[in-house]
Every structure is written in C-alpha cells, then in structure tokens.
Design an enzyme around this catalytic site. Structure first.
Site, PDB file in Angstrom:
ATOM      1  N   VAL A 116       0.878  -1.171   0.000  1.00 17.88           N
ATOM      2  CA  VAL A 116       0.000   0.000   0.000  1.00 17.88           C
ATOM      3  C   VAL A 116       0.912   1.216   0.000  1.00 17.88           C
ATOM      4  O   VAL A 116       1.726   1.377   0.906  1.00 17.88           O
ATOM      5  CB  VAL A 116      -0.916   0.047   1.240  1.00 17.88           C
ATOM      6  N   ARG A 123       7.876   8.361  -6.805  1.00 15.44           N
ATOM      7  CA  ARG A 123       8.968   7.404  -6.579  1.00 15.44           C
ATOM      8  C   ARG A 123       8.472   6.187  -5.814  1.00 15.44           C
ATOM      9  O   ARG A 123       8.773   5.044  -6.177  1.00 15.44           O
ATOM     10  CB  ARG A 123      10.114   8.082  -5.822  1.00 15.44           C
ATOM     11  N   TYR A 124       7.683   6.424  -4.756  1.00 14.86           N
ATOM     12  CA  TYR A 124       7.135   5.299  -4.003  1.00 14.86           C
ATOM     13  C   TYR A 124       6.219   4.447  -4.881  1.00 14.86           C
ATOM     14  O   TYR A 124       6.228   3.213  -4.806  1.00 14.86           O
ATOM     15  CB  TYR A 124       6.350   5.797  -2.786  1.00 14.86           C
ATOM     16  N   SER A 274      -2.767   7.246   3.348  1.00 14.50           N
ATOM     17  CA  SER A 274      -1.325   7.502   3.338  1.00 14.50           C
ATOM     18  C   SER A 274      -0.960   8.771   2.581  1.00 14.50           C
ATOM     19  O   SER A 274       0.224   9.049   2.388  1.00 14.50           O
ATOM     20  CB  SER A 274      -0.576   6.300   2.739  1.00 14.50           C
ATOM     21  N   ARG A 338      -7.038   2.882  -4.111  1.00 14.21           N
ATOM     22  CA  ARG A 338      -7.921   3.120  -2.969  1.00 14.21           C
ATOM     23  C   ARG A 338      -8.457   4.545  -3.054  1.00 14.21           C
ATOM     24  O   ARG A 338      -7.712   5.505  -2.937  1.00 14.21           O
ATOM     25  CB  ARG A 338      -7.208   2.892  -1.635  1.00 14.21           C
ATOM     26  N   GLU A 430     -13.007  -2.382   8.315  1.00 18.23           N
ATOM     27  CA  GLU A 430     -12.263  -1.634   9.327  1.00 18.23           C
ATOM     28  C   GLU A 430     -13.163  -0.778  10.208  1.00 18.23           C
ATOM     29  O   GLU A 430     -12.672   0.059  10.961  1.00 18.23           O
ATOM     30  CB  GLU A 430     -11.193  -0.767   8.655  1.00 18.23           C
ATOM     31  N   GLY A 455      -8.568  -4.353   8.505  1.00 18.30           N
ATOM     32  CA  GLY A 455      -7.704  -3.224   8.839  1.00 18.30           C
ATOM     33  C   GLY A 455      -7.762  -2.997  10.337  1.00 18.30           C
ATOM     34  O   GLY A 455      -8.521  -2.159  10.824  1.00 18.30           O
ATOM     35  N   PHE A 456      -6.971  -3.769  11.092  1.00 18.78           N
ATOM     36  CA  PHE A 456      -7.133  -3.765  12.550  1.00 18.78           C
ATOM     37  C   PHE A 456      -6.789  -2.414  13.171  1.00 18.78           C
ATOM     38  O   PHE A 456      -7.227  -2.108  14.275  1.00 18.78           O
ATOM     39  CB  PHE A 456      -6.300  -4.882  13.190  1.00 18.78           C
ATOM     40  N   PRO A 539       5.212  -3.204   4.462  1.00 25.92           N
ATOM     41  CA  PRO A 539       5.537  -1.778   4.388  1.00 25.92           C
ATOM     42  C   PRO A 539       6.557  -1.381   3.333  1.00 25.92           C
ATOM     43  O   PRO A 539       6.827  -0.189   3.172  1.00 25.92           O
ATOM     44  CB  PRO A 539       6.094  -1.498   5.788  1.00 25.92           C
ATOM     45  N   ASP A 629       0.166   6.068   9.690  1.00 23.56           N
ATOM     46  CA  ASP A 629      -0.729   6.771   8.776  1.00 23.56           C
ATOM     47  C   ASP A 629      -1.944   7.211   9.587  1.00 23.56           C
ATOM     48  O   ASP A 629      -1.924   7.192  10.810  1.00 23.56           O
ATOM     49  CB  ASP A 629      -1.083   5.934   7.540  1.00 23.56           C
TER      50      ASP A 629
END
Length: 724
Positions: A116, A123-124, A274, A338, A430, A455-456, A539, A629
């Site tokens: 994610v 770049r990410y 994010s 998303r 979530e 999504g805890f 991550p 996040d």
C-alpha cells in the site's frame, strides 16, 4: 482560486485543465458528456452521501446514550437486542456465493504480499509497482533477517561472511520450495536444461532433477548454459540468476548470482490514508501519478549518491517455457486504487449550491476515467489483462454504505461507457458496523467484490470511539490480546469463505508496521497465510520479498479448504467492549501510555500538516521506527481522548505531555533542514495545535476520524504560506 463553471459544477481551473488536456485524450471520452454526467452524479448522489453520514451520527448518539445508562455490556443478549432495535445489527440473509467475473489471477488465485503506497509520491508508486520481483539476496543481506553477530555485520563494503549466510539461507529456501530429487541446492555446481527438464549437477558429480519436475517453468539464454531458471511454487515464481561474471556468481560453485522472487503480487495505489491531499492542487498530483501508472509513462528522476537515473515501470519478463513456447510473466504488481471513503468533501469542486462535493464521488469518477487508458476501448491492458478496474473502498459502515458505493460505480460505468461491473470493489472491514454485518456487506457487492481486508488499526480506532461512553479502555498495547480482535480476524475469514470468495477475491490481513524489524516479520507474519489470508500488507518492497517466502511454505488454498468446516467466530466476542475491568494502573504506567501516544501523534501530525506527508516512519518511545498513517493516528488520539473523558488523565496532564514530547519529536527531526520545531512556538505551530485538537476534541470527531482536523489545519497552513 480560479474556477471553470460547467454543468452546475464550479471546478478548480487546474483540475479542469488536467481532466481535459491530460486525462481525457486517448480515452474516447467527450468532455461535454463527461462533465454533464459528472454533474448528475454529484447532484443525484451527493444528498444520499450526506444522509448516510447523518445516520452514522444518529446511531452513535443512541450508542452513547445506552453506554451512559448501562456501561460496558454484561448481558450480551440484551445488548444485541438493543443493536438490532436501532438498526445497527441487521438481519442476516440466506447463504449465497459471490459472482464476480473477469478477475485477474493476481487477485483470484495467486496468494502473496500486497503493498500500500501513497500514489501522491511518484517514486514510491514506481518502486511499489516494480516490486512484483525482488532480490532475495538483497532483502536478506540488507536487513536484520540475517543477524549481524559473529562477524556477519553489515558495513559499507561487501562482507563475505554475511554473504555466505545469505546464500545458505536462500539455498535452504530453495530446498523447501523446490526440493531436488536427491541432494541439496547448496551442493549444486551447474544447472542446465536437458529436454524439457532442469538438470542440476552436484559437487559429487551426480546429476539430479527437481523432485517435482512440473515446478520447472522456463528459462532464458542457452539451454546448456542458461542465464535464468524459473521455478514455480503455489502460483509464485522464483528466478535463479546465473552469471559467473559477477562477484557473487564468480564465487558461487553453480554461478548463481542472485535469486529473484515474485514478491508484491498486488499493490494498492492509495488516494486515502497515506496521502495528504486537501485541495485541487494536491488532488491533481494524486490523479496525475495514477494517470502515469495507467498509461505506463510515469517516471521519476532518482538521485543515488553522485549519480541520477530515471525510474520507470518495468517491462514484462520474457522466458522460454519448459515446453519450448514463449513464457511471459508480468513485470509489475497488479495495481488497485484506494479511493477515499464517504466522509470527506474537497474544495476542488463545488456543486450548484456552492457546497464542496463529496470527495469519494470525485475519486470514483476521475480515477475510473483515468483507468480507461488501461481497460477502455483503446486501453493498453497492461495492468488488468481481464479488463477490470480494482477500487478499494475504505471506512464504510454497514451494507447500506456498500450499496451506495455500488450505485456510484454503476453510474460511473454508464457515464464512461464501461461494461457493467467492470469496476470491482475491495471492502475494507475496518469499521465495527461493517464487521458485524459483513455477510450483508458482501451481498451488497456480490457482483463486484474482489477483496475484504481486516484493517485492525482503523478498526481499533472505531472500537474505541463507538464505545467511548462505556468506560476507560484497556491500554493500547493490550488491544491485540482483547477478545474482540481475534474474533474479528477469524470472523472476516469465516464469512469470506462462506460467501465463496475463494477463487474470486482476496481475503486480506493488515500491515506489518515495523519496516526495520524483518527478522521478527519472518517469524511472525507467516501467521497470516496460516490463518487463511491469501494476501497481507507489507511496508516495503523488501518486506514483500521476504513475506513472499511464507506463501511458498504455506498453501493458502489448502488452508482455506480446511477452514470451511470451522464454526464461525462468535458475534458475542466481537461485540465485547475492551474496557478495563479495574483501571488501577500506576502513575508511571499511565504516563508512559500518554508519552507513547503523544509521540506517535506529534511525529506523524507535524509531517502531515507542515510538509503534506501522509505516511511516515516515526520513531516510537523506544526509538523503533513505526509506519504511521491516519489509522494509527486515529487509535492514539481516540485512546487519549477516552482516558481524558473517563478521568484517568487530566487535560493539563495531556497538554504537559504533548509539550514535553514535542521536544522529543523536534530532536528526532533535527537533521531535517525543512523541519519547523514545535517546542519553541506552541501557540504558533499549526501542527502542534492540530495534535491537541485531535485529542482534546477527539470525542466530537465523526466516528473518531482524524481527517477533518488534519484537512482544516493543513489548509490553514497552506493559506498562511501563500500569504507570506
């Protein structure tokens, strides 16, 4: 802000120009028809969106009243009856199976890691898309997966002792993933293709083959001296790189220079938690990067040391199949996008009444328009070979909100000329009201659903806010041992399998939030595939490569088949409220809890507000880097707000803690020349004031969400910067 008025919409001029001049060309979409349909979408569905938010508030008010009268539920039958009476817990219908069609194998059948990343950062985004393949040698050598002890330390130069341990680990992995019929991979001296099979020569001169010959998928180069060998296990590929001219290959008896694993099978390009996108300027950056990914032309100049290079999307990998035909393996992770949830509006577009439009409706229309470059009539089919667009919808509360998202997608498909159900849906499980009604949520999207995910982090934030009035919550670190959370994790898998998601959709698990602790991840995160999840969040690309080894060891399809006979997790456990039975913590324990929460909040918020960075690795109180996040922020802020509300701490104590921890965060950021300290200017620091708002006004935030405060404070700072 300059705006273009069109069909009752007042659109930021920069966004309008982007849509007309960059996004639409090549799609076959007529601008006049697009904006007319966009206006209809906003004005028809905007009121429905707002009504759903009103319903959230009404239900929360009823819950607050019940908890004030009763405290945490003891008589669970009475509590369930109340939840049914107010329409929070809905009747569950008959059994069904989802019928989602045209789903790519990366989602339907291949189990593996999921990244994610903030799509706002080119770049990410490129790194993540290219993380479909990753070097196992690099992942092991560069992380704590291989201990630094006994002369195997990481240093500036290559450490042969460390390299030897990496190679031994990787060969053990091959022994487990693709065992030889005799001998071990560490003893291999040469690899060749003879007929349609892989032949491995061992140190003793004997020739051996794969114990399961069908695992040999293909090769590149000369059959007698291949440059790569491709193996397959549980749908995942491994490329053994043979190159005796490299230092590693030259020192290896078989000339093996690297082992490349198929790693991040899917990636969520995130427009939500994010990123920090608060206005048209930000949204254009988000959409432009998504456009580059869909067109395949996104690139970014990257500097490493004294050199620079251009990073682009990787091409597919071409091999000769074991039978002699051409074998093409995708070079990039399958990308989902998303969108934001139903809560926020954005000033980028105003409706005919001058109201900001719901950002979720804007995201649906614009990201789908852009996806036409991949799946439209003239599309490249370079991302989805099945012609589908994959949209993850977060933070939905119950089946009515899922149905609203489906209605939105139907309208967007019609506006853009897409086939019905081309827009697939990932449902983030979530929010508590979605969890307890999960079967009906899936039913509402049964022709679209491709993903459910626990999504805890956000789910814990909602747990705290939902039951804010019930009492003081247990400590944040104890939440993972609470009865509700294990039941929630199992319930998600149980309901997903009941609804026939296996073979159609992903059943996902949450993020490993400690990117520097890869040894611990290798030890612990195998629990996710063992629990029946065919994907889980990681991550970084490096973490994806290491987590991929778990899916070689675990056949998730077999696990899921075994779980079908398990009784569903208990609803009563999910509904249990994690209040402290006896909140008798010491003053030191309370202060440490406050310090830890405050540091995480400040470390994240200062980058969000001051720099527009929506996802950060923030050192915790023990100096362990944690991926933060808005979900982690929501937990920390709501937890502090809960303890304040129930008198565990005072407002003065919170303010003192925040001020003291601001100095700690300032010190941790001292090496950043663009960083503005908070400790010397508490009243002037918009970021510090935002952090205080999130806690001191935490009870009044809608469902405990952090976006309203963050957006308002970030816009305040941007306005201040423009005026300077």
């Amino acid at each position: 802000m300059n705006r273009v008025e069109q069909d009752g919409l007042k659109i930021d001029a920069g966004l309008h120009r982007f849509l007309v001049e960059e996004a639409m060309p090549g799609t076959g979409v007529d601008p006049e028809r697009f904006f007319s349909a966009f206006s209809d979408l906003i004005h028809d569905l905007g009121p429905k969106n707002r009504a759903l938010l009103v319903k959230r508030d009404e239900l929360q008010a009823k819950l607050d009243g019940w908890y004030r009268d009763h405290g945490a539920p003891v008589d669970m039958d009475a509590y369930e009856a109340f939840l049914k009476e107010i329409g929070y817990l809905l009747p569950e219908g008959s059994d069904f199976s989802v019928s989602t069609a045209n789903v790519d194998p990366e989602i339907a059948t291949i189990a593996g890691p999921q990244l994610v990343v903030p799509v706002m950062n080119a770049r990410y985004a490129l790194n993540a898309a290219n993380a479909r393949w990753g070097s196992l040698y690099d992942a092991l050598y560069g992380t704590d997966a291989i201990p630094d002890a006994e002369g195997a330390e990481r240093g500036k130069g290559y450490n042969p002792k460390r390299g030897g341990r990496v190679i031994a680990w990787a060969r053990d992995f091959l022994d487990a993933s693709a065992p030889l019929s005799s001998g071990r991979w560490i003893d291999a001296t040469s690899l060749a293709i003879e007929g349609a099979a892989l032949t491995v020569t061992l140190a003793n001169g004997a020739k051996t083959a794969l114990a399961m010959p069908a695992q040999f998928a293909g090769y590149s180069g000369n059959a007698a001296a291949p440059s790569e060998i491709v193996l397959r296990k549980n749908g995942l590929h491994v490329a053994i790189v043979l190159d005796p001219t490299t230092p590693i290959g030259k020192a290896d008896a078989a000339g093996i220079a690297d082992i490349i694993l198929e790693s991040a099978i899917t990636t969520i390009m995130d427009c939500e938690d994010s990123v920090a996108a608060v206005d048209a300027e930000d949204k254009v950056l988000v959409y432009r990067n998504w456009l580059g990914l869909m067109k395949g032309d996104l690139e970014e100049q990257v500097a490493k040391g004294t050199t620079t290079f251009i990073r682009r999307l990787n091409p597919d990998r071409i091999y000769t199949a074991s039978g002699g035909d051409k074998l093409t393996l995708p070079g990039r992770s399958l990308m989902l996008v998303r969108n934001v949830g139903h809560l926020m509006t954005n000033p980028a577009i105003l409706d005919r009444e001058g109201k900001e439009v719901p950002e979720g409706l804007m995201d649906a229309m614009v990201t789908a328009l852009i996806a036409l470059h991949d799946i439209g009539r003239n599309g490249r089919r370079a991302n989805s070979r099945s012609g589908s667009m994959y949209v993850v919808k977060p933070k939905m509360h119950g089946p009515e909100e899922v149905a609203f998202a489906c209605e939105t997608f139907t309208r967007v498909e019609a506006a853009l000329g897409l086939p019905a159900n081309a827009m697939k849906m990932g449902i983030m499980d979530e929010e508590r009201r979605t969890t307890v009604n999960l079967k009906e949520c899936i039913r509402a999207a049964r022709e679209r659903v491709v993903f459910i995910n626990t999504g805890f982090l956000d789910r814990t934030g909602d747990e705290i806010h939902t039951s804010m009035e019930a009492g003081a919550m247990i400590r944040k670190g104890d939440m993972k041992q609470a009865a509700w959370i294990s039941a929630y994790e199992n319930w998600n898998v149980d309901v997903g399998l009941e609804c026939g998601l296996s073979g159609h959709a992903q059943i996902g698990k949450g993020m490993w939030a400690m990117p520097d602790l890869m040894a611990a991840m290798l030890e612990q995160k195998i629990a996710h595939p063992k629990a029946g999840a065919n994907t889980a969040w990681v991550p970084s690309p490096t973490a994806a490569t290491l987590h991929a080894t778990h899916y070689h060891r675990i056949n998730v399809s077999e696990i899921q088949n075994g779980l079908r006979s398990r009784s569903r997790a208990k609803l009563a456990d999910i509904l249990s409220v994690p209040v402290a039975a006896r909140p008798n913590w010491t003053e030191e324990e309370i202060q440490r809890e406050l310090d830890n929460n405050a540091q995480g909040i400040l470390g994240y918020v200062v980058r969000w507000v001051d720099h527009g960075i929506g996802c950060s690795k923030v050192p915790d109180i023990n100096n362990v880097g944690l991926m933060e996040d808005r979900a982690t922020l929501r937990i920390s802020a709501q937890h502090m707000a809960n303890w304040l509300h129930h008198g565990i701490v005072s407002e003065a104590q919170i303010v003192e803690t925040m001020k003291r921890m601001a100095a700690v965060v300032d010190a941790q950021n001292a090496g950043d020349p663009n960083y503005q300290p908070m400790a010397s200017r508490f009243d002037e620091s918009i970021a510090f004031q935002a952090a205080l708002d999130l806690v001191l006004k935490g009870r009044e935030q809608p469902n405990g969400y952090t976006e309203p405060v963050l957006h308002r404070r970030r816009l305040e700072l941007k306005t201040k910067q423009r005026a300077a």
